[in-house]
Design a protein around this motif. Sequence first.
Motif, mmCIF file in Angstrom:
data_model
loop_
_atom_site.group_PDB
_atom_site.id
_atom_site.type_symbol
_atom_site.label_atom_id
_atom_site.label_comp_id
_atom_site.label_asym_id
_atom_site.label_seq_id
_atom_site.Cartn_x
_atom_site.Cartn_y
_atom_site.Cartn_z
ATOM 1 N N ARG A 45 0.839 -1.198 0.000
ATOM 2 C CA ARG A 45 0.000 0.000 0.000
ATOM 3 C C ARG A 45 0.876 1.251 0.000
ATOM 4 N N ARG A 46 0.369 2.278 -0.685
ATOM 5 C CA ARG A 46 1.034 3.569 -0.702
ATOM 6 C C ARG A 46 -0.019 4.655 -0.895
ATOM 7 N N VAL A 47 0.396 5.877 -0.667
ATOM 8 C CA VAL A 47 -0.497 7.011 -0.861
ATOM 9 C C VAL A 47 -0.629 7.244 -2.362
ATOM 10 N N VAL A 48 -1.859 7.367 -2.812
ATOM 11 C CA VAL A 48 -2.122 7.648 -4.219
ATOM 12 C C VAL A 48 -2.719 9.053 -4.291
ATOM 13 N N PRO A 49 -1.922 10.022 -4.745
ATOM 14 C CA PRO A 49 -2.446 11.388 -4.806
ATOM 15 C C PRO A 49 -3.524 11.499 -5.884
ATOM 16 N N LEU A 50 -4.607 12.146 -5.531
ATOM 17 C CA LEU A 50 -5.697 12.359 -6.471
ATOM 18 C C LEU A 50 -5.766 13.839 -6.800
ATOM 19 N N SER A 51 -5.534 14.165 -8.024
ATOM 20 C CA SER A 51 -5.599 15.563 -8.423
ATOM 21 C C SER A 51 -7.022 15.903 -8.825
ATOM 22 N N THR A 52 -7.521 16.968 -8.262
ATOM 23 C CA THR A 52 -8.877 17.408 -8.598
ATOM 24 C C THR A 52 -8.852 18.570 -9.576
ATOM 25 N N VAL A 53 -7.661 18.911 -10.082
ATOM 26 C CA VAL A 53 -7.528 20.032 -11.013
ATOM 27 C C VAL A 53 -6.819 19.546 -12.278
ATOM 28 N N ARG A 54 -7.442 19.854 -13.417
ATOM 29 C CA ARG A 54 -6.831 19.548 -14.719
ATOM 30 C C ARG A 54 -7.022 20.746 -15.623
ATOM 31 N N GLY A 55 -6.111 20.923 -16.543
ATOM 32 C CA GLY A 55 -6.247 22.056 -17.450
ATOM 33 C C GLY A 55 -5.807 21.732 -18.855
ATOM 34 N N ASP A 56 -6.424 22.433 -19.785
ATOM 35 C CA ASP A 56 -6.075 22.304 -21.195
ATOM 36 C C ASP A 56 -6.295 23.668 -21.830
ATOM 37 N N GLY A 57 -5.211 24.371 -22.119
ATOM 38 C CA GLY A 57 -5.350 25.724 -22.645
ATOM 39 C C GLY A 57 -5.959 26.621 -21.585
ATOM 40 N N GLY A 58 -7.015 27.328 -21.930
ATOM 41 C CA GLY A 58 -7.667 28.228 -20.992
ATOM 42 C C GLY A 58 -8.797 27.588 -20.209
ATOM 43 N N ALA A 59 -9.022 26.275 -20.404
ATOM 44 C CA ALA A 59 -10.082 25.570 -19.669
ATOM 45 C C ALA A 59 -9.471 24.852 -18.475
ATOM 46 N N ILE A 60 -9.998 25.154 -17.290
ATOM 47 C CA ILE A 60 -9.492 24.559 -16.054
ATOM 48 C C ILE A 60 -10.654 23.840 -15.375
ATOM 49 N N ARG A 61 -10.514 22.531 -15.191
ATOM 50 C CA ARG A 61 -11.568 21.731 -14.566
ATOM 51 C C ARG A 61 -11.196 21.480 -13.118
ATOM 52 N N VAL A 62 -12.141 21.803 -12.220
ATOM 53 C CA VAL A 62 -11.937 21.586 -10.790
ATOM 54 C C VAL A 62 -13.042 20.648 -10.314
ATOM 55 N N LYS A 63 -12.656 19.416 -9.949
ATOM 56 C CA LYS A 63 -13.643 18.404 -9.543
ATOM 57 C C LYS A 63 -13.993 18.499 -8.063
ATOM 58 N N GLY A 64 -13.153 19.177 -7.280
ATOM 59 C CA GLY A 64 -13.385 19.352 -5.852
ATOM 60 C C GLY A 64 -12.317 20.286 -5.318
#
Length: 157
Positions: A45-64
Amino acid sequence: VIAAVDGLKTADPATTAKSLRGEAGSTCSVLYVRDGAEKTTTINRRVVPLSTVRGDGGAIRVKGFQLDTAPKVADLAGKAKGPLVLDLRGNLGGSLEGGVETARLFLKTGQTITTVVDARGTPFPYEAVADGPFYGRKLSILVDSRTAPAAEQERPR
């Protein structure tokens, strides 16, 4: 298909996921079935970082919103050219501080982001304490029926 974790049969995906979780560095035995054959392996077992932010150009998605959301959004917004789109569709909310710090990126000094009322009924407003680095930049915010009310504090007032 995972059939058992540490000798305990798994009933459904949620139970399986819960059984696989544990302290980083610990191990668990997993019995799985592949092509009709049962096999056993040990997982570290290990820590699995979950990113809630993704971006592509000027679009930034924030899931939490998490405590590290604002710096991630600022990094993506700083690299983007032109107008920005902050996509909060399906955003689950999350950390109030993470949401407030993200909102501060786009607001001018003194704008109220949200107000929290304590147990005595005293309101505590969260405000932009300085002009955000992206204040004045064209910004569109996308929300939908699955956007948590906490995420809607991002809307400029």
